[in-house]
Enzyme design. Structure first.
Site, PDB file in Angstrom:
ATOM      1  N   LYS A  57       0.842  -1.203   0.000  1.00 47.56           N
ATOM      2  CA  LYS A  57       0.000   0.000   0.000  1.00 47.56           C
ATOM      3  C   LYS A  57       0.875   1.250   0.000  1.00 47.56           C
ATOM      4  O   LYS A  57       1.768   1.397   0.844  1.00 47.56           O
ATOM      5  CB  LYS A  57      -0.896   0.029   1.243  1.00 47.56           C
ATOM      6  CG  LYS A  57      -1.741   1.300   1.308  1.00 47.56           C
ATOM      7  CD  LYS A  57      -2.590   1.352   2.555  1.00 47.56           C
ATOM      8  CE  LYS A  57      -2.044   2.369   3.530  1.00 47.56           C
ATOM      9  NZ  LYS A  57      -3.083   3.082   4.295  1.00 47.56           N
ATOM     10  N   ASP A  63      -3.588   4.398  -1.945  1.00 50.50           N
ATOM     11  CA  ASP A  63      -4.619   4.815  -0.982  1.00 50.50           C
ATOM     12  C   ASP A  63      -4.660   6.337  -0.908  1.00 50.50           C
ATOM     13  O   ASP A  63      -4.129   6.938   0.030  1.00 50.50           O
ATOM     14  CB  ASP A  63      -4.284   4.193   0.381  1.00 50.50           C
ATOM     15  CG  ASP A  63      -5.377   4.439   1.414  1.00 50.50           C
ATOM     16  OD1 ASP A  63      -6.516   4.767   1.026  1.00 50.50           O
ATOM     17  OD2 ASP A  63      -5.081   4.285   2.615  1.00 50.50           O
ATOM     18  N   LYS A 109      -7.668   8.146  -1.242  1.00 48.09           N
ATOM     19  CA  LYS A 109      -8.986   8.577  -0.736  1.00 48.09           C
ATOM     20  C   LYS A 109      -9.460   9.819  -1.482  1.00 48.09           C
ATOM     21  O   LYS A 109      -9.708  10.882  -0.886  1.00 48.09           O
ATOM     22  CB  LYS A 109      -8.935   8.823   0.772  1.00 48.09           C
ATOM     23  CG  LYS A 109      -8.586   7.574   1.574  1.00 48.09           C
ATOM     24  CD  LYS A 109      -8.671   7.819   3.063  1.00 48.09           C
ATOM     25  CE  LYS A 109      -8.382   6.580   3.884  1.00 48.09           C
ATOM     26  NZ  LYS A 109      -6.993   6.116   3.815  1.00 48.09           N
ATOM     27  N   THR A 144     -12.705   5.594  10.475  1.00 43.07           N
ATOM     28  CA  THR A 144     -12.803   5.092  11.846  1.00 43.07           C
ATOM     29  C   THR A 144     -12.443   6.169  12.867  1.00 43.07           C
ATOM     30  O   THR A 144     -12.694   6.006  14.053  1.00 43.07           O
ATOM     31  CB  THR A 144     -11.911   3.852  12.054  1.00 43.07           C
ATOM     32  OG1 THR A 144     -10.624   4.137  11.517  1.00 43.07           O
ATOM     33  CG2 THR A 144     -12.503   2.637  11.384  1.00 43.07           C
ATOM     34  N   ARG A 177       2.175  -1.959  11.261  1.00 41.20           N
ATOM     35  CA  ARG A 177       3.226  -2.185  12.257  1.00 41.20           C
ATOM     36  C   ARG A 177       3.360  -3.623  12.726  1.00 41.20           C
ATOM     37  O   ARG A 177       4.433  -4.016  13.198  1.00 41.20           O
ATOM     38  CB  ARG A 177       2.992  -1.254  13.444  1.00 41.20           C
ATOM     39  CG  ARG A 177       3.295   0.194  13.083  1.00 41.20           C
ATOM     40  CD  ARG A 177       2.657   1.157  14.030  1.00 41.20           C
ATOM     41  NE  ARG A 177       1.212   1.154  13.918  1.00 41.20           N
ATOM     42  CZ  ARG A 177       0.403   1.916  14.653  1.00 41.20           C
ATOM     43  NH1 ARG A 177       0.907   2.730  15.549  1.00 41.20           N
ATOM     44  NH2 ARG A 177      -0.903   1.872  14.472  1.00 41.20           N
TER      45      ARG A 177
HETATM   46  O1  C5P Z   1      -1.438  -1.906  11.351  1.00 40.32           O
HETATM   47  P1  C5P Z   1      -1.203  -0.436  11.541  1.00 40.32           P
HETATM   48  O2  C5P Z   1      -2.052   0.174  12.601  1.00 40.32           O
HETATM   49  O3  C5P Z   1       0.233  -0.022  11.625  1.00 40.32           O
HETATM   50  O4  C5P Z   1      -1.722   0.054  10.125  1.00 40.32           O
HETATM   51  C1  C5P Z   1      -1.955   1.303   9.839  1.00 40.32           C
HETATM   52  C2  C5P Z   1      -2.323   1.329   8.368  1.00 40.32           C
HETATM   53  O5  C5P Z   1      -3.713   0.980   8.179  1.00 40.32           O
HETATM   54  C3  C5P Z   1      -2.150   2.730   7.873  1.00 40.32           C
HETATM   55  O6  C5P Z   1      -1.620   2.654   6.548  1.00 40.32           O
HETATM   56  C4  C5P Z   1      -3.526   3.297   7.913  1.00 40.32           C
HETATM   57  O7  C5P Z   1      -3.727   4.277   6.922  1.00 40.32           O
HETATM   58  C5  C5P Z   1      -4.413   2.079   7.637  1.00 40.32           C
HETATM   59  N1  C5P Z   1      -5.771   2.243   8.195  1.00 40.32           N
HETATM   60  C6  C5P Z   1      -6.067   2.163   9.549  1.00 40.32           C
HETATM   61  N2  C5P Z   1      -7.340   2.290  10.003  1.00 40.32           N
HETATM   62  C7  C5P Z   1      -8.319   2.512   9.164  1.00 40.32           C
HETATM   63  C8  C5P Z   1      -8.076   2.617   7.807  1.00 40.32           C
HETATM   64  C9  C5P Z   1      -6.776   2.472   7.352  1.00 40.32           C
HETATM   65  O8  C5P Z   1      -5.169   1.995  10.355  1.00 40.32           O
HETATM   66  N3  C5P Z   1      -9.540   2.594   9.623  1.00 40.32           N
END
Ligand code: C5P
Length: 250
Positions: free
Chosen positions: A44, A71, A73, A132, A226
């Site tokens: 991504k 991504d 948006k 979210t 992460r």
């Molecule tokens: O797994 P982690 O929390 O590190 O992932 C964060 C990734 O997931 C980011 O790239 C973030 O933009 C995406 N993301 C998110 N929550 C959402 C939509 C996308 O954490 N509701």
């Protein structure tokens, strides 16, 4: 699982893990892609990296044999979104996000633009329904309505618009997946972030899910941030993702 045992292009799992390149520049992206090697086939590129490197980062990933989810948006007038989707699709992205709240005409324009840029239909449009970071009060305030709005109802309504206009799917939390699946069946592919390995750190995500639980809820794509990129051994973390998915399949 050893690195050589990771699913290859010919034998992809039905649920596809996508690793988020949440880094400020190409050097950071290269370090992750190099480290993960064959263990990850799909990445991504979000706003931060795209703003820094532009579409050359997509071209570089494609050159490495990777699929790319851009991504961005998008949310603008239909003609502008159509042009942007056309450009992103031409650069070889497999998935692109738009805000479903941009309206049916804008969603249709994104789908048309993606088809113009990738006539084989290789670039799917995903709708973001309700972020979210927003709750029912925030939604009502943004749209000038009284009282908190029912977030789930809004998610379903916007998901319906995406399905009707030919979008490939929506981004949603694993906890919304079952209700979207019940309302829209297989018409929409679900891309689910907030994935954590069993027993892993939730970081700042309030509601997390394991790969297997997200798959059970109906995910087609999983966003891994992460849980993989912050792991001491990211390749082993990817192995644990596939193992969690496979354990569910048997
Ligand atoms: O797994 P982690 O929390 O590190 O992932 C964060 C990734 O997931 C980011 O790239 C973030 O933009 C995406 N993301 C998110 N929550 C959402 C939509 C996308 O954490 N509701």
């Amino acid at each position: 699982m050893t690195a050589g045992a990771f699913p290859t292009a010919g034998a992809r799992p039905t649920v596809i893990p996508i690793v988020a390149l949440d880094v400020p520049d190409r050097a950071g992206a290269e370090a992750i892609v190099e480290r993960l090697g064959e263990s990850c086939a799909f990445y991504k590129v979000g706003l931060e990296l795209f703003a820094a490197e532009g579409p050359t980062i997509v071209a570089w990933l494609r050159g490495q044999g990777k699929q790319v989810f851009v991504d961005l948006k998008l949310h603008d007038i239909p003609n502008t979104v159509r042009g942007a989707a056309r450009s992103v699709a031409r650069h070889g992205a497999s998935l692109l996000t738009i805000h479903a709240s941009g309206g049916a005409e804008m969603i249709a324009a994104a789908v048309a633009g993606a088809l113009e840029g990738a006539p084989d239909g290789g670039c799917g449009i995903l709708g973001v329904t309700v972020l979210t970071s927003t709750d029912g009060h925030g939604l009502a305030a943004a749209w000038g309505r009284s009282g908190p709005l029912d977030v789930q109802q809004e998610v379903l309504r916007l998901a319906g618009d995406v399905a009707e206009q030919g979008g490939a799917g929506i981004v949603c939390s694993g906890h919304e997946a079952a209700v979207v699946r019940a309302a829209h069946g297989e018409r929409l592919g679900l891309l689910i972030p907030g994935i954590r390995l069993p027993g892993g750190d939730a970081h700042d995500q309030r509601r997390v899910m394991t790969p297997a639980a997200a798959a059970d809820a109906g995910a087609r794509w999983l966003i891994l941030g992460r849980a993989v990129t912050g792991a001491a051994d990211p390749v082993a973390a990817m192995g644990a993702v596939y193992a969690d998915l496979e354990a569910r399949a048997v």
